[in-house]
Scaffold this active site. Structure first.
Site, mmCIF file in Angstrom:
data_model
loop_
_atom_site.group_PDB
_atom_site.id
_atom_site.type_symbol
_atom_site.label_atom_id
_atom_site.label_comp_id
_atom_site.label_asym_id
_atom_site.label_seq_id
_atom_site.Cartn_x
_atom_site.Cartn_y
_atom_site.Cartn_z
ATOM 1 N N LYS A 241 0.970 32.565 43.380
ATOM 2 C CA LYS A 241 1.112 33.971 42.851
ATOM 3 C C LYS A 241 2.753 34.406 43.888
ATOM 4 O O LYS A 241 2.187 34.195 45.128
ATOM 5 C CB LYS A 241 -0.058 35.134 43.145
ATOM 6 C CG LYS A 241 -0.026 36.099 43.048
ATOM 7 C CD LYS A 241 -0.186 37.113 43.665
ATOM 8 C CE LYS A 241 0.700 38.121 44.710
ATOM 9 N NZ LYS A 241 1.806 38.192 44.544
ATOM 10 N N GLY B 109 0.732 35.088 54.706
ATOM 11 C CA GLY B 109 1.184 36.806 54.378
ATOM 12 C C GLY B 109 0.812 36.962 55.958
ATOM 13 O O GLY B 109 0.780 36.762 57.042
ATOM 14 N N SER B 110 0.250 38.557 55.580
ATOM 15 C CA SER B 110 0.189 39.557 57.064
ATOM 16 C C SER B 110 -1.074 39.071 57.216
ATOM 17 O O SER B 110 -1.961 38.828 56.499
ATOM 18 C CB SER B 110 0.466 41.024 56.540
ATOM 19 O OG SER B 110 -0.658 41.243 55.665
ATOM 20 N N THR B 111 -1.627 39.741 58.756
ATOM 21 C CA THR B 111 -2.667 39.275 59.398
ATOM 22 C C THR B 111 -4.118 40.184 58.501
ATOM 23 O O THR B 111 -5.407 39.868 58.574
ATOM 24 C CB THR B 111 -3.009 39.605 61.484
ATOM 25 O OG1 THR B 111 -1.741 38.043 61.516
ATOM 26 C CG2 THR B 111 -4.170 39.092 61.568
ATOM 27 N N VAL C 104 -4.299 41.348 55.328
ATOM 28 C CA VAL C 104 -4.366 41.293 54.143
ATOM 29 C C VAL C 104 -5.096 39.718 54.672
ATOM 30 O O VAL C 104 -6.019 39.219 53.852
ATOM 31 C CB VAL C 104 -3.442 40.845 53.310
ATOM 32 C CG1 VAL C 104 -3.756 40.505 51.691
ATOM 33 C CG2 VAL C 104 -2.074 42.477 52.686
ATOM 34 N N GLY C 105 -4.507 38.911 55.693
ATOM 35 C CA GLY C 105 -5.639 37.911 55.384
ATOM 36 C C GLY C 105 -6.554 37.666 56.143
ATOM 37 O O GLY C 105 -7.865 37.140 54.767
ATOM 38 N N CYS D 288 8.053 34.144 60.601
ATOM 39 C CA CYS D 288 6.528 34.435 61.182
ATOM 40 C C CYS D 288 6.427 33.556 62.944
ATOM 41 O O CYS D 288 6.357 33.598 63.076
ATOM 42 C CB CYS D 288 5.293 33.644 60.679
ATOM 43 S SG CYS D 288 5.622 32.301 59.589
HETATM 44 P P1 TAP Z 1 1.425 40.270 52.927
HETATM 45 O O1 TAP Z 1 1.352 41.828 52.142
HETATM 46 O O2 TAP Z 1 0.168 40.134 53.876
HETATM 47 O O3 TAP Z 1 1.129 40.040 51.382
HETATM 48 C C1 TAP Z 1 1.547 38.464 50.988
HETATM 49 C C2 TAP Z 1 0.943 38.448 49.462
HETATM 50 O O4 TAP Z 1 -0.280 38.257 49.497
HETATM 51 C C3 TAP Z 1 1.962 38.361 48.769
HETATM 52 O O5 TAP Z 1 2.127 37.861 47.662
HETATM 53 C C4 TAP Z 1 0.786 39.875 48.237
HETATM 54 O O6 TAP Z 1 0.975 40.170 46.156
HETATM 55 C C5 TAP Z 1 -0.624 39.613 48.400
HETATM 56 N N1 TAP Z 1 -1.158 40.279 48.038
HETATM 57 C C6 TAP Z 1 -1.705 41.842 48.662
HETATM 58 N N2 TAP Z 1 -3.009 41.907 48.898
HETATM 59 C C7 TAP Z 1 -3.615 41.518 48.618
HETATM 60 C C8 TAP Z 1 -4.801 41.057 47.435
HETATM 61 N N3 TAP Z 1 -5.645 42.141 48.240
HETATM 62 N N4 TAP Z 1 -5.286 40.154 47.506
HETATM 63 C C9 TAP Z 1 -4.649 38.987 46.972
HETATM 64 N N5 TAP Z 1 -3.319 39.019 47.909
HETATM 65 C C10 TAP Z 1 -2.564 39.706 47.708
HETATM 66 O O7 TAP Z 1 2.385 39.757 53.369
HETATM 67 P P2 TAP Z 1 4.260 40.631 53.417
HETATM 68 O O8 TAP Z 1 4.280 41.629 53.663
HETATM 69 O O9 TAP Z 1 4.329 40.164 52.155
HETATM 70 O O10 TAP Z 1 4.552 38.873 54.342
HETATM 71 C C11 TAP Z 1 5.111 39.743 55.840
HETATM 72 C C12 TAP Z 1 3.799 38.794 56.945
HETATM 73 O O11 TAP Z 1 3.313 37.264 56.303
HETATM 74 C C13 TAP Z 1 3.955 39.010 57.887
HETATM 75 O O12 TAP Z 1 3.308 39.665 58.842
HETATM 76 C C14 TAP Z 1 4.499 37.659 58.211
HETATM 77 O O13 TAP Z 1 4.228 36.900 59.817
HETATM 78 C C15 TAP Z 1 3.213 37.235 57.539
HETATM 79 N N6 TAP Z 1 4.033 35.204 57.340
HETATM 80 C C16 TAP Z 1 3.021 34.634 57.911
HETATM 81 C C17 TAP Z 1 3.934 33.108 57.818
HETATM 82 C C18 TAP Z 1 3.061 32.394 58.351
HETATM 83 S S1 TAP Z 1 4.079 30.646 57.668
HETATM 84 N N7 TAP Z 1 2.191 31.999 58.554
HETATM 85 C C19 TAP Z 1 4.665 32.861 56.714
HETATM 86 C C20 TAP Z 1 5.323 34.347 55.987
HETATM 87 C C21 TAP Z 1 5.611 35.268 56.257
HETATM 88 P P3 TAP Z 1 2.415 41.294 47.037
HETATM 89 O O14 TAP Z 1 3.685 40.321 47.034
HETATM 90 O O15 TAP Z 1 2.262 42.640 45.517
HETATM 91 O O16 TAP Z 1 2.024 42.203 47.898
#
Ligand code: TAP
Length: 453
Positions: free
Chosen positions: A154, A207-209, A211-212, A263
């Site tokens: 996804k 993704g974000s901590t 949502v994680g 990240c």
């Molecule tokens: P998130 O909002 O956490 O989204 C990440 C993914 O999760 C997206 O595909 C999102 O879908 C999905 N998602 C959101 N809510 C969900 C739920 N309830 N159940 C299942 N999946 C769900 O993060 P973001 O805004 O895309 O990315 C930014 C954050 O990610 C930053 O905090 C960054 O540090 C972190 N990040 C970490 C890393 C590593 S490697 N540690 C790498 C990249 C990013 P949608 O697109 O529909 O919201």
């Protein structure tokens, strides 16, 4: 079925629309993946390896097309986007060696023969963020497929285009139906269904901590396997005996690459006080020299932020009266631009200093000595990455061992190399991706005892 319009972040113009699957569509994809799994795991290891190599070759012959899609749909500079598409090929190629090397153990026991097998976990749900759509897809997809799992990816709602194309290339390369599927759509619909559906046996989430944490709680209900790659607030430690010219020249790229939407961004620069003035003198022209502009232009080093909402979020860390030491440039006009921004001096409770900004904003803080650098580097709930600049080998090792972080580099800013494990300490994640052991994270160890008496 509703549709989502993908915008070009550099122009704010629509690129295309993408149909959004429903929860029922997701269930149908999970059923296809579940049905395909038994067939996929039964494919002979050499044949599975060959299919992954064909998949890698298909990606290789479409590197430019994939890069152009990432430029248009995510605003990545074209040079970086080409590297990312090539990285997908390389990761597939690397793990194509794994099916023939999923080697178990023969363990000496009385009364028989004891052997272990690495069995695939089953259907894997791979939830990808918008910041690195191609690499993060590859890190989960390639080892999971190699270990005999089927995968539903996804992509983030904002950046689905390259994942969709890579899914098509997998099919063109001959991966059997249902083995690798891409389901663009909302996290709250498709992502949530992958977490909740009992036939999905493992979730890989980046993704974000915030949502994680929810995903981990959701997986806990079914004791579902989970790997998490989350946020970071990494330090770039510059000690007095460092090569200051190199440290200052490279520091902008350690935090402003991908417009800081990384990240691993080294968003806190900690400089030993005795060399702070000299470092800042060298750092200023380096920041002003970052080429910010049209991502499709070959020399561009930094593009726009991903969306208007994200730009607003990043801007909130640089309010009126913020201690801006100096800034780089950014184009005027349409596009979600934000200039490279250096804040100094910052107070210890400034959100730009304590929170993950995920944009091109860095703070510079003086430290008295090695011990204070380590203490400040560790004073965060995160622990993903970091850099250490020093010419003393012993000190480099001492500091590297003391910083609570999964990926450190000395006199460089390297974080992600597919040959080596990647992941975070503390709230930066759980588990590791990449490196030689990644396929093991997609298997269950099965122990079989055969009586000989
Ligand atoms: P998130 O909002 O956490 O989204 C990440 C993914 O999760 C997206 O595909 C999102 O879908 C999905 N998602 C959101 N809510 C969900 C739920 N309830 N159940 C299942 N999946 C769900 O993060 P973001 O805004 O895309 O990315 C930014 C954050 O990610 C930053 O905090 C960054 O540090 C972190 N990040 C970490 C890393 C590593 S490697 N540690 C790498 C990249 C990013 P949608 O697109 O529909 O919201």
């Amino acid at each position: 079925m509703s549709e989502f319009t993908v915008l070009n972040p550099a122009t704010e113009q629509p690129v295309t629309t993408v149909a959004q699957p429903t929860a029922a569509d997701t269930d149908a994809a999970i059923a296809r993946a579940d049905a395909a799994q038994a067939r996929w795991r039964a494919v002979a290891p050499g044949e599975r390896a060959a299919m992954l190599r064909r998949f890698a070759a298909a990606v290789d012959s479409h590197v430019d097309e994939l890069a152009d899609l990432e430029v248009a749909g995510s605003g990545h500079p074209v040079g970086q986007a080409r590297w990312e598409a090539g990285h997908v090929r390389d990761v597939l190629q690397y793990y194509s060696a794994a099916p023939e090397r999923l080697i178990g153990q023969q363990i000496p026991v009385p009364g028989g023969l004891n052997v272990t097998f690495h069995e695939p976990v089953g259907v894997v749900g791979l939830i990808v963020p918008w910041n690195f759509p191609m690499p993060i897809l590859a890190w989960g997809m390639a080892p999971a497929l190699a270990a005999g799992n089927t995968v539903i990816a996804k992509p983030a709602e904002l950046t689905p285009l390259t994942a969709i194309r890579i899914g098509e290339l997998a099919a063109e390369a001959g991966l059997p139906d249902g083995v690798f599927q891409v389901m663009p759509g909302k996290g709250s619909v498709v992502g949530q269904r992958l977490v909740d559906h009992p036939a999905v046996r493992k979730i890989v989430f980046t993704g974000s901590t915030e949502v994680g944490r929810e995903i981990m709680a959701g997986c806990a209900r079914q004791i579902k396997r989970v790997t998490l790659e989350l946020g970071g607030k990494s330090a770039n430690i510059v000690l007095a005996d460092a090569d200051l010219e190199r440290a200052a020249a490279t520091a902008p790229y350690a935090v402003f690459d991908n417009a800081g939407q990384d990240c691993c961004a080294r968003s806190r620069i900690l400089v030993q006080r005795s060399v702070l003035d000299r470092f800042m003198e060298l750092f200023e022209p380096a920041v002003k020299g970052v080429a910010v502009g049209d991502p499709a232009a070959p020399g561009t080093e930094m593009g726009p932020l991903i969306s208007a909402a994200h730009r607003q979020h990043v801007a909130s860390y640089v309010p009126e009266g913020a201690p801006v030491a100096f800034r780089g440039s950014a184009p005027a006009g349409p596009g979600f631009w934000f200039p490279p921004t250096v804040l100094a001096p910052v107070s210890a409770d400034d959100p730009a200093y304590t929170e993950e900004v995920f944009g091109p904003v860095v703070t510079v803080t003086p430290v008295e000595d090695e011990a204070e650098a380590i203490a400040i580097a560790n004073d965060t709930p995160y622990g993903l990455s970091g850099s250490i600049w020093t010419s003393d080998v012993g000190r480099a090792i001492r500091v590297a061992r003391a910083v609570e972080s999964g990926n450190l580099s000395v006199n460089s800013h390297s974080s992600v190399r597919y040959w080596t494990p990647f992941g975070g300490f503390k709230q930066s994640g759980l588990g590791r991706e990449l490196g030689p052991d990644a396929p093991d994270a997609f298997t269950e160890t099965k122990n079989v005892f055969i009586a000989t008496d």
